[in-house]
Design a protein around this motif. Structure first.
Motif, short mmCIF file in Angstrom:
data_model
loop_
_atom_site.label_atom_id
_atom_site.label_comp_id
_atom_site.label_asym_id
_atom_site.label_seq_id
_atom_site.Cartn_x
_atom_site.Cartn_y
_atom_site.Cartn_z
N GLY A 27 -11.39 -17.11 15.30
CA GLY A 27 -11.56 -17.48 13.90
C GLY A 27 -12.57 -16.66 13.14
N SER A 28 -12.51 -16.76 11.81
CA SER A 28 -13.40 -16.03 10.95
C SER A 28 -14.79 -16.64 10.92
CB SER A 28 -12.83 -15.99 9.53
OG SER A 28 -11.60 -15.34 9.53
N THR A 29 -14.89 -17.96 11.00
CA THR A 29 -16.18 -18.63 11.07
C THR A 29 -16.19 -19.46 12.33
OG1 THR A 29 -15.41 -20.51 9.77
CG2 THR A 29 -16.43 -18.71 8.56
N GLU A 30 -17.36 -19.87 12.75
CA GLU A 30 -17.48 -20.59 14.01
C GLU A 30 -16.56 -21.79 14.05
OE1 GLU A 30 -20.87 -22.76 16.67
OE2 GLU A 30 -21.47 -21.22 15.25
N GLY A 31 -15.67 -21.81 15.05
CA GLY A 31 -14.77 -22.93 15.23
C GLY A 31 -13.45 -22.81 14.50
N ASP A 32 -13.35 -21.94 13.51
CA ASP A 32 -12.09 -21.74 12.80
C ASP A 32 -11.24 -20.73 13.57
OD1 ASP A 32 -12.99 -23.44 10.85
OD2 ASP A 32 -13.44 -21.85 9.41
N PHE A 33 -9.90 -20.78 13.34
CA PHE A 33 -8.98 -19.89 14.03
C PHE A 33 -8.14 -19.11 13.03
CE2 PHE A 33 -9.75 -23.40 16.93
CZ PHE A 33 -10.05 -22.73 18.10
N ILE A 51 -7.17 -21.47 10.14
CA ILE A 51 -6.96 -22.85 10.59
C ILE A 51 -8.36 -23.43 10.84
CG2 ILE A 51 -5.95 -24.37 12.32
CD1 ILE A 51 -3.93 -22.13 12.92
N PRO A 52 -8.80 -24.36 9.99
CA PRO A 52 -10.15 -24.92 10.16
C PRO A 52 -10.31 -25.63 11.50
CG PRO A 52 -9.25 -25.46 8.00
CD PRO A 52 -8.13 -24.88 8.82
N ASN A 53 -11.53 -25.59 12.01
CA ASN A 53 -11.87 -26.24 13.26
C ASN A 53 -11.44 -27.71 13.21
OD1 ASN A 53 -12.94 -26.69 15.79
ND2 ASN A 53 -15.00 -27.06 15.02
N GLN A 100 -8.35 -28.83 13.12
CA GLN A 100 -6.97 -28.99 12.68
C GLN A 100 -6.05 -28.31 13.68
OE1 GLN A 100 -6.05 -27.88 8.69
NE2 GLN A 100 -7.61 -29.21 7.80
N LYS A 101 -4.84 -28.84 13.82
CA LYS A 101 -3.89 -28.29 14.78
C LYS A 101 -2.83 -27.42 14.14
CE LYS A 101 -4.68 -31.98 17.98
NZ LYS A 101 -4.21 -33.02 18.83
N ALA A 102 -2.78 -27.41 12.81
CA ALA A 102 -1.76 -26.63 12.12
C ALA A 102 -2.40 -25.84 10.98
CB ALA A 102 -0.66 -27.54 11.58
N CYS A 103 -1.80 -24.71 10.65
CA CYS A 103 -2.26 -23.88 9.54
C CYS A 103 -1.96 -24.60 8.22
CB CYS A 103 -1.56 -22.53 9.57
SG CYS A 103 -1.97 -21.47 8.17
N PRO A 104 -2.96 -24.78 7.35
CA PRO A 104 -2.69 -25.44 6.09
C PRO A 104 -1.81 -24.60 5.15
CG PRO A 104 -4.99 -24.72 6.22
CD PRO A 104 -4.36 -24.46 7.54
N ALA A 105 -1.73 -23.30 5.38
CA ALA A 105 -0.94 -22.43 4.51
C ALA A 105 0.55 -22.41 4.88
CB ALA A 105 -1.49 -21.01 4.54
N CYS A 106 0.84 -22.33 6.20
CA CYS A 106 2.25 -22.15 6.58
C CYS A 106 2.77 -23.23 7.56
CB CYS A 106 2.47 -20.77 7.19
SG CYS A 106 1.77 -20.56 8.84
N GLY A 107 1.88 -24.03 8.13
CA GLY A 107 2.30 -25.08 9.05
C GLY A 107 2.37 -24.68 10.51
#
Length: 103
Positions: free
Chosen positions: A72-78, A87-89, A91-98
């Motif tokens: 991820g770009s920030t700690e815990g994000d992917f 994908i924020p830490n 969360q299991k799915a991308c908020p943009a595309c699912g």
């Protein structure tokens, strides 16, 4: 099938290690659990970008680089492997595309 194209990875043009050709077919491949173990992945990447040399057929595999044990770009994000979004830490799915990294 798409036409072969020049590929840039990490600001460097990809060339086939076998024949030196610079044109590749791109595809996405799912990685299996066994491949996770062999590659010693910290984050369970479910897909890898593959590039097949249009001249000799050699296959090159690429997964997103691991930074600080995460992708991820920030700690815990992917980084989303489908659209490149974050994908924020937690969360299991991308908020943009699912897209989801959970099987």
């Amino acid at each position: 099938m798409e036409n072969p194209a020049t590929v840039i990875i990490a600001d460097k043009q990809l060339r086939c290690l076998h024949c030196g050709h610079d044109q590749f077919f791109k595809s996405l491949r799912r990685l299996t659990t066994a491949e996770f173990d062999v590659l010693d992945l910290v984050f369970p990447h479910q897909t890898a970008e593959t590039y097949v040399c249009s001249h000799c057929g050699r296959v090159e595999w690429f997964i997103p680089p691991v930074r600080d044990g995460m992708t991820g770009s920030t700690e815990g994000d992917f980084d989303c492997l489908e659209c490149g979004g974050i994908i924020p830490n937690g969360q299991k799915a991308c908020p943009a595309c699912g897209w989801t990294y959970v099987p």
